[in-house]
Design a protein around this motif. Structure first.
Motif, short mmCIF file in Angstrom:
data_model
loop_
_atom_site.label_atom_id
_atom_site.label_comp_id
_atom_site.label_asym_id
_atom_site.label_seq_id
_atom_site.Cartn_x
_atom_site.Cartn_y
_atom_site.Cartn_z
N ARG A 75 -27.46 14.40 -23.18
CA ARG A 75 -26.04 14.44 -23.52
C ARG A 75 -25.18 14.33 -22.26
NH1 ARG A 75 -27.27 19.47 -26.82
NH2 ARG A 75 -27.95 18.72 -28.87
N ARG A 76 -25.64 14.92 -21.17
CA ARG A 76 -24.88 14.90 -19.92
C ARG A 76 -24.89 13.53 -19.27
NH1 ARG A 76 -28.01 18.26 -16.11
NH2 ARG A 76 -29.07 16.27 -15.75
N ASP A 77 -26.04 12.87 -19.28
CA ASP A 77 -26.23 11.66 -18.49
C ASP A 77 -26.05 10.36 -19.27
OD1 ASP A 77 -26.85 13.34 -16.38
OD2 ASP A 77 -29.01 13.21 -16.72
N ARG A 78 -26.26 10.38 -20.60
CA ARG A 78 -26.32 9.12 -21.33
C ARG A 78 -25.35 9.01 -22.50
NH1 ARG A 78 -32.49 7.32 -22.20
NH2 ARG A 78 -31.38 5.39 -22.70
N ILE A 79 -24.69 10.13 -22.84
CA ILE A 79 -23.81 10.13 -24.00
C ILE A 79 -22.42 10.61 -23.61
CG2 ILE A 79 -23.41 11.08 -26.32
CD1 ILE A 79 -26.40 11.50 -26.58
N GLY A 80 -21.39 9.92 -24.13
CA GLY A 80 -20.02 10.38 -23.97
C GLY A 80 -19.44 10.73 -25.33
N LEU A 99 -12.86 14.58 -14.34
CA LEU A 99 -14.00 14.69 -13.45
C LEU A 99 -14.93 15.86 -13.80
CD1 LEU A 99 -12.26 14.00 -10.03
CD2 LEU A 99 -13.69 12.43 -11.35
N LEU A 100 -14.53 16.71 -14.76
CA LEU A 100 -15.27 17.93 -15.05
C LEU A 100 -16.74 17.70 -15.40
CD1 LEU A 100 -15.20 21.00 -15.29
CD2 LEU A 100 -14.44 20.71 -17.67
N PRO A 101 -17.08 16.80 -16.36
CA PRO A 101 -18.50 16.63 -16.70
C PRO A 101 -19.35 16.20 -15.50
CG PRO A 101 -17.12 15.62 -18.38
CD PRO A 101 -16.22 15.97 -17.23
N ALA A 102 -18.81 15.29 -14.70
CA ALA A 102 -19.57 14.85 -13.52
C ALA A 102 -19.72 16.00 -12.53
CB ALA A 102 -18.86 13.67 -12.86
N SER A 103 -18.67 16.81 -12.39
CA SER A 103 -18.72 17.94 -11.47
C SER A 103 -19.77 18.96 -11.91
CB SER A 103 -17.35 18.61 -11.40
OG SER A 103 -17.37 19.75 -10.57
N ILE A 104 -19.82 19.24 -13.21
CA ILE A 104 -20.82 20.18 -13.74
C ILE A 104 -22.23 19.65 -13.49
CG2 ILE A 104 -21.75 21.15 -15.88
CD1 ILE A 104 -18.85 21.32 -16.89
N ALA A 105 -22.39 18.33 -13.62
CA ALA A 105 -23.71 17.73 -13.43
C ALA A 105 -24.06 17.53 -11.96
CB ALA A 105 -23.76 16.38 -14.15
N GLY A 106 -23.10 17.81 -11.07
CA GLY A 106 -23.35 17.63 -9.65
C GLY A 106 -23.41 16.18 -9.23
N ARG A 107 -22.67 15.33 -9.95
CA ARG A 107 -22.69 13.90 -9.67
C ARG A 107 -21.34 13.44 -9.14
NH1 ARG A 107 -24.25 11.62 -15.34
NH2 ARG A 107 -23.83 9.64 -14.32
N LYS A 108 -21.38 12.46 -8.28
CA LYS A 108 -20.16 11.89 -7.72
C LYS A 108 -19.75 10.69 -8.56
CE LYS A 108 -18.05 10.44 -3.36
NZ LYS A 108 -18.26 10.21 -1.92
N VAL A 109 -18.48 10.63 -8.93
CA VAL A 109 -17.96 9.51 -9.72
C VAL A 109 -17.62 8.35 -8.79
CG1 VAL A 109 -16.00 8.74 -11.13
CG2 VAL A 109 -17.09 10.94 -11.60
N THR A 150 -18.30 8.65 -16.39
CA THR A 150 -19.71 8.96 -16.11
C THR A 150 -20.63 7.80 -16.49
OG1 THR A 150 -19.88 10.06 -18.26
CG2 THR A 150 -19.38 11.44 -16.35
N GLN A 151 -20.06 6.69 -16.98
CA GLN A 151 -20.82 5.50 -17.36
C GLN A 151 -21.98 5.81 -18.32
OE1 GLN A 151 -21.36 4.15 -13.07
NE2 GLN A 151 -20.68 2.23 -13.96
N PRO A 152 -21.68 6.44 -19.45
CA PRO A 152 -22.76 6.76 -20.40
C PRO A 152 -23.29 5.50 -21.07
CG PRO A 152 -20.63 7.19 -21.40
CD PRO A 152 -20.36 6.83 -19.97
#
Length: 237
Positions: A75-80, A99-109, A150-152
């Motif tokens: 859900r975090r990486d592949r689904i929006g 930017l919140l979902p990417a921040s939670i996942a520790g990913r840079k947009v 997040t490019q899901p």
């Protein structure tokens, strides 16, 4: 795919043997009368519910068979998700919400993608505003941008214009259409609105938990005519 709730005489069949392919880079609407199984289908496809029988896949990943840890990652990486109620955090600015979902996942947009999305939704001057300082249409555009940056692999939109006036709704739909055309995004939208369906590439019609028809290159007029046919057969809206 089958989805049943309850037992015995109280058993309700929400999905009755649905088989459906969704295609990459397309904007698909799922429509049908109340109780037809639209939201249940989306929840099963998006791994929010597990079907009673059958399987759902995103790419080669069987989403209906994953444990909680892998489901969370999927859900975090592949689904929006885009919801009717926006689901923004009221204490965060528009930028921070996006930017919140990417921040939670520790990913840079990707900054270029972020700039493209913000330009497409027309939020350049509103990034420092909190949700209470934004109109409903602007809040939904923030929610759309949050799903896209997040490019899901796929975005599920549940009645995304349901709480918007007609002008704001058209702005959001136009943006979703552009995100498919310009960014190659895949979007599945549950809607009851023939006007909204006219922005999509394909409409899938459900009735009584089954796929009963589909339409390519829809217009709002053709969709409305088709929905009226279903309503006259079932007596439901």
């Amino acid at each position: 795919m089958t989805m049943a709730y309850g037992e015995g005489d109280a058993r309700v069949l929400a999905l009755d043997g649905v088989s459906l392919d969704l295609y990459e880079g397309e904007f698909t609407a799922v429509m049908g009368p109340s109780g037809s199984g639209k939201s249940t289908l989306m929840h099963c496809l998006a791994a929010l519910e597990t079907p009673t029988d059958g399987k759902a896949y995103i790419g080669d990943a069987e989403v209906s068979g994953l444990d909680d840890k892998r489901l969370t990652a999927l859900r975090r990486d592949r689904i929006g998700f885009i919801f009717q109620s926006f689901n923004l955090v009221p204490t965060l600015t528009a930028r921070e919400n996006i930017l919140l979902p990417a921040s939670i996942a520790g990913r840079k947009v990707d900054q270029e993608l972020f700039d493209d999305v913000i330009h497409a939704v027309g939020l350049e001057s509103r990034l420092g505003h909190r949700p209470s300082q934004l109109s409903g249409g602007q809040q939904q555009r923030v929610a759309c941008a949050r799903a896209l940056v997040t490019q899901p692999d796929i975005i599920f939109a549940d009645e995304p214009t349901g709480n918007l006036d007609s002008r704001s709704g058209e702005e959001v739909l136009s943006f979703l259409r552009r995100s498919v055309d310009r960014l190659g995004q895949t979007i599945v939208m549950v809607t009851h609105d023939a006007f909204a369906a006219g922005f999509t590439d394909r409409v899938v019609f459900l009735a009584d938990g089954r796929v009963v028809d589909e339409m390519r290159d829809p217009t709002s007029e053709r969709v409305l005519d088709r929905m009226k046919q279903f309503e006259s057969r079932t007596g439901r809206r």
